[in-house]
Design an enzyme around this catalytic site. Structure first.
Site, PDB file in Angstrom:
ATOM      1  N   ALA A 185      30.430 -30.593 -28.329  1.00  0.00           N
ATOM      2  CA  ALA A 185      30.611 -29.806 -27.102  1.00  0.00           C
ATOM      3  C   ALA A 185      31.256 -30.725 -26.072  1.00  0.00           C
ATOM      4  O   ALA A 185      31.140 -31.957 -26.155  1.00  0.00           O
ATOM      5  CB  ALA A 185      29.259 -29.320 -26.606  1.00  0.00           C
ATOM      6  N   GLY A 194      28.487 -30.451 -31.834  1.00  0.00           N
ATOM      7  CA  GLY A 194      29.001 -29.097 -32.067  1.00  0.00           C
ATOM      8  C   GLY A 194      30.018 -29.038 -33.194  1.00  0.00           C
ATOM      9  O   GLY A 194      30.217 -27.971 -33.782  1.00  0.00           O
ATOM     10  N   GLU A 211      23.435 -35.886 -30.245  1.00  0.00           N
ATOM     11  CA  GLU A 211      22.963 -35.370 -28.953  1.00  0.00           C
ATOM     12  C   GLU A 211      21.854 -36.220 -28.357  1.00  0.00           C
ATOM     13  O   GLU A 211      21.781 -36.410 -27.137  1.00  0.00           O
ATOM     14  CB  GLU A 211      22.469 -33.922 -29.095  1.00  0.00           C
ATOM     15  CG  GLU A 211      23.577 -32.900 -29.306  1.00  0.00           C
ATOM     16  CD  GLU A 211      23.986 -32.706 -30.755  1.00  0.00           C
ATOM     17  OE1 GLU A 211      23.555 -33.507 -31.631  1.00  0.00           O
ATOM     18  OE2 GLU A 211      24.746 -31.764 -31.028  1.00  0.00           O
TER      19      GLU A 211
HETATM   20  N1  COA Z   1      33.434 -34.207 -24.757  1.00  0.00           N
HETATM   21  C1  COA Z   1      34.379 -34.542 -23.859  1.00  0.00           C
HETATM   22  N2  COA Z   1      35.272 -35.521 -24.054  1.00  0.00           N
HETATM   23  C2  COA Z   1      35.219 -36.188 -25.225  1.00  0.00           C
HETATM   24  C3  COA Z   1      34.276 -35.905 -26.203  1.00  0.00           C
HETATM   25  C4  COA Z   1      33.353 -34.851 -25.943  1.00  0.00           C
HETATM   26  N3  COA Z   1      32.420 -34.483 -26.839  1.00  0.00           N
HETATM   27  N4  COA Z   1      34.455 -36.739 -27.251  1.00  0.00           N
HETATM   28  C5  COA Z   1      35.493 -37.521 -26.922  1.00  0.00           C
HETATM   29  N5  COA Z   1      35.973 -37.202 -25.699  1.00  0.00           N
HETATM   30  C6  COA Z   1      37.097 -37.796 -24.972  1.00  0.00           C
HETATM   31  C7  COA Z   1      36.778 -39.178 -24.454  1.00  0.00           C
HETATM   32  O1  COA Z   1      36.064 -39.098 -23.219  1.00  0.00           O
HETATM   33  C8  COA Z   1      38.151 -39.790 -24.314  1.00  0.00           C
HETATM   34  O2  COA Z   1      38.732 -39.290 -23.142  1.00  0.00           O
HETATM   35  P1  COA Z   1      39.627 -40.307 -22.215  1.00  0.00           P
HETATM   36  O3  COA Z   1      40.818 -40.635 -23.087  1.00  0.00           O
HETATM   37  O4  COA Z   1      39.980 -39.468 -21.028  1.00  0.00           O
HETATM   38  O5  COA Z   1      38.780 -41.483 -21.933  1.00  0.00           O
HETATM   39  C9  COA Z   1      38.908 -39.147 -25.483  1.00  0.00           C
HETATM   40  O6  COA Z   1      38.176 -38.004 -25.875  1.00  0.00           O
HETATM   41  C10 COA Z   1      39.009 -40.080 -26.689  1.00  0.00           C
HETATM   42  O7  COA Z   1      37.690 -40.493 -27.031  1.00  0.00           O
HETATM   43  P2  COA Z   1      37.250 -42.033 -27.158  1.00  0.00           P
HETATM   44  O8  COA Z   1      35.784 -42.102 -26.925  1.00  0.00           O
HETATM   45  O9  COA Z   1      38.131 -42.899 -26.323  1.00  0.00           O
HETATM   46  O10 COA Z   1      37.613 -42.278 -28.705  1.00  0.00           O
HETATM   47  P3  COA Z   1      36.939 -43.321 -29.679  1.00  0.00           P
HETATM   48  O11 COA Z   1      37.774 -43.326 -30.890  1.00  0.00           O
HETATM   49  O12 COA Z   1      36.695 -44.635 -28.990  1.00  0.00           O
HETATM   50  O13 COA Z   1      35.491 -42.721 -30.018  1.00  0.00           O
HETATM   51  C11 COA Z   1      33.968 -40.952 -30.645  1.00  0.00           C
HETATM   52  C12 COA Z   1      35.405 -41.506 -30.737  1.00  0.00           C
HETATM   53  C13 COA Z   1      33.973 -39.572 -31.289  1.00  0.00           C
HETATM   54  C14 COA Z   1      32.990 -41.870 -31.403  1.00  0.00           C
HETATM   55  C15 COA Z   1      33.549 -40.854 -29.154  1.00  0.00           C
HETATM   56  O14 COA Z   1      34.561 -40.169 -28.438  1.00  0.00           O
HETATM   57  C16 COA Z   1      32.273 -40.108 -28.918  1.00  0.00           C
HETATM   58  O15 COA Z   1      31.192 -40.645 -29.145  1.00  0.00           O
HETATM   59  N6  COA Z   1      32.356 -38.832 -28.470  1.00  0.00           N
HETATM   60  C17 COA Z   1      31.199 -38.043 -28.124  1.00  0.00           C
HETATM   61  C18 COA Z   1      30.522 -37.526 -29.357  1.00  0.00           C
HETATM   62  C19 COA Z   1      29.288 -36.750 -28.983  1.00  0.00           C
HETATM   63  O16 COA Z   1      28.320 -37.254 -28.456  1.00  0.00           O
HETATM   64  N7  COA Z   1      29.293 -35.434 -29.303  1.00  0.00           N
HETATM   65  C20 COA Z   1      28.189 -34.549 -29.076  1.00  0.00           C
HETATM   66  C21 COA Z   1      28.281 -33.918 -27.742  1.00  0.00           C
HETATM   67  S1  COA Z   1      26.870 -32.859 -27.478  1.00  0.00           S
END
Ligand code: COA
Length: 260
Positions: free
Chosen positions: A66, A111, A134
């Site tokens: 999400a 999600g 989460e």
């Molecule tokens: N919601 C909003 N934005 C998100 C996102 C999410 N669930 N997941 C990634 N993004 C955004 C990041 O904020 C980043 O934005 P920016 O370029 O403006 O900084 C962009 O997507 C790229 O993500 P980034 O974290 O830089 O990539 P990464 O390769 O270093 O890491 C993940 C990838 C997936 C491990 C990491 O993005 C992450 O942990 N995301 C959240 C996952 C999560 O907790 N999901 C459950 C939500 S309830």
């Protein structure tokens, strides 16, 4: 059909839906969830579509969860609505009556993992990762992850994944039954579409009843599930497809199912 956050492509009886927010790794915000709801309803109605593939744009992420920007500002009442909305869309996918294949091309987190689980089958790139992170945000899965994950992989494994918030590889996901198949990343879409085309050639009404019997039967006591199965078995006997399928076997030819 055009959507701000999705790409839809058709190829014969198979439609491919691509979640298209690559800048945020295809995170699901409210407009994207609504696009998904409207697209799935449209594909459900379209008789020419017999199977659907859902994937994420780019080669890094299926859906990274999400949209955390929305989660960060939610209130108790908007949080509940948010979860109910996501659950509604994923229920629609699970019970669409047509096979929906998740082609998991990268991160399937939160999600994203819940979306994949709502699909009928899951095929993953060998580079994909799965998890319910989460708890790391101080929240819990809200799109039915606490319900679908234990049903797919068992209570102990679901507890371990959701409580730890840690991710697992595609191969580990296949080992525990979270995905049906893992393929090299370069082959993912071809294989997912091939799988979809095979299902699209099957008898559509039997397909719908099987999905229905498994989904609803799992929520019933065994004897009630068997009674439900028998009712659907009787109903399918009213179809031209049943006559075509059984006759084709006896006449030693390939059946041609019309969905009637
Ligand atoms: N919601 C909003 N934005 C998100 C996102 C999410 N669930 N997941 C990634 N993004 C955004 C990041 O904020 C980043 O934005 P920016 O370029 O403006 O900084 C962009 O997507 C790229 O993500 P980034 O974290 O830089 O990539 P990464 O390769 O270093 O890491 C993940 C990838 C997936 C491990 C990491 O993005 C992450 O942990 N995301 C959240 C996952 C999560 O907790 N999901 C459950 C939500 S309830």
């Amino acid at each position: 059909m055009t959507f701000d956050n999705l790409l839809i492509e058709g190829d014969g009886s198979v439609a491919t839906v691509t979640i298209n927010r690559p800048k945020v790794l295809n995170a699901l915000n409210a407009p994207t969830l609504d696009d998904l709801r409207r697209a799935m309803l449209e594909l459900k109605r379209d008789q020419s579509v017999r199977a659907i593939v859902i994937t994420g744009s780019g080669d890094k992420s299926f859906v990274a969860g999400a949209d955390i920007n929305e989660l960060a500002v939610q209130s108790p009442s908007s949080g509940r609505d948010h979860a109910l909305t996501g659950q509604h869309v994923f229920d629609l996918i699970e019970n669409l009556g047509k096979p929906v294949i998740a082609a998991v091309n990268g991160y399937a987190l939160g999600g994203g993992c819940e979306l994949a689980m709502a699909c009928t089958l899951r095929i993953a790139a060998d580079t994909a990762t799965f998890g319910q992170p989460e708890i790391n945000l101080g929240i819990l899965p809200g799109y039915a992850g606490t319900q679908r994950l234990p049903r797919l992989v068992g209570k102990g494994r679901a507890m371990a994944l959701i409580l730890s918030g840690s991710a697992i590889s595609a191969l580990e996901a296949e080992r525990i039954g979270l995905v049906n198949r893992v393929v090299p990343a370069a082959d993912l879409l071809v294989e997912a579409r091939r799988m979809a085309a095979t299902l699209a050639a099957q008898a559509p009404i039997a397909m719908r009843y099987i999905i229905n019997a498994i989904n609803h039967g799992l929520e019933m006591p065994f004897a009630q599930g068997c009674a439900y199965e028998a009712t659907l078995f009787g109903l399918v006997a009213a179809t031209d497809d049943m006559r075509e399928g059984t006759r084709a076997f006896l006449e030693k030819r390939k059946p041609s199912f019309q969905g009637k």
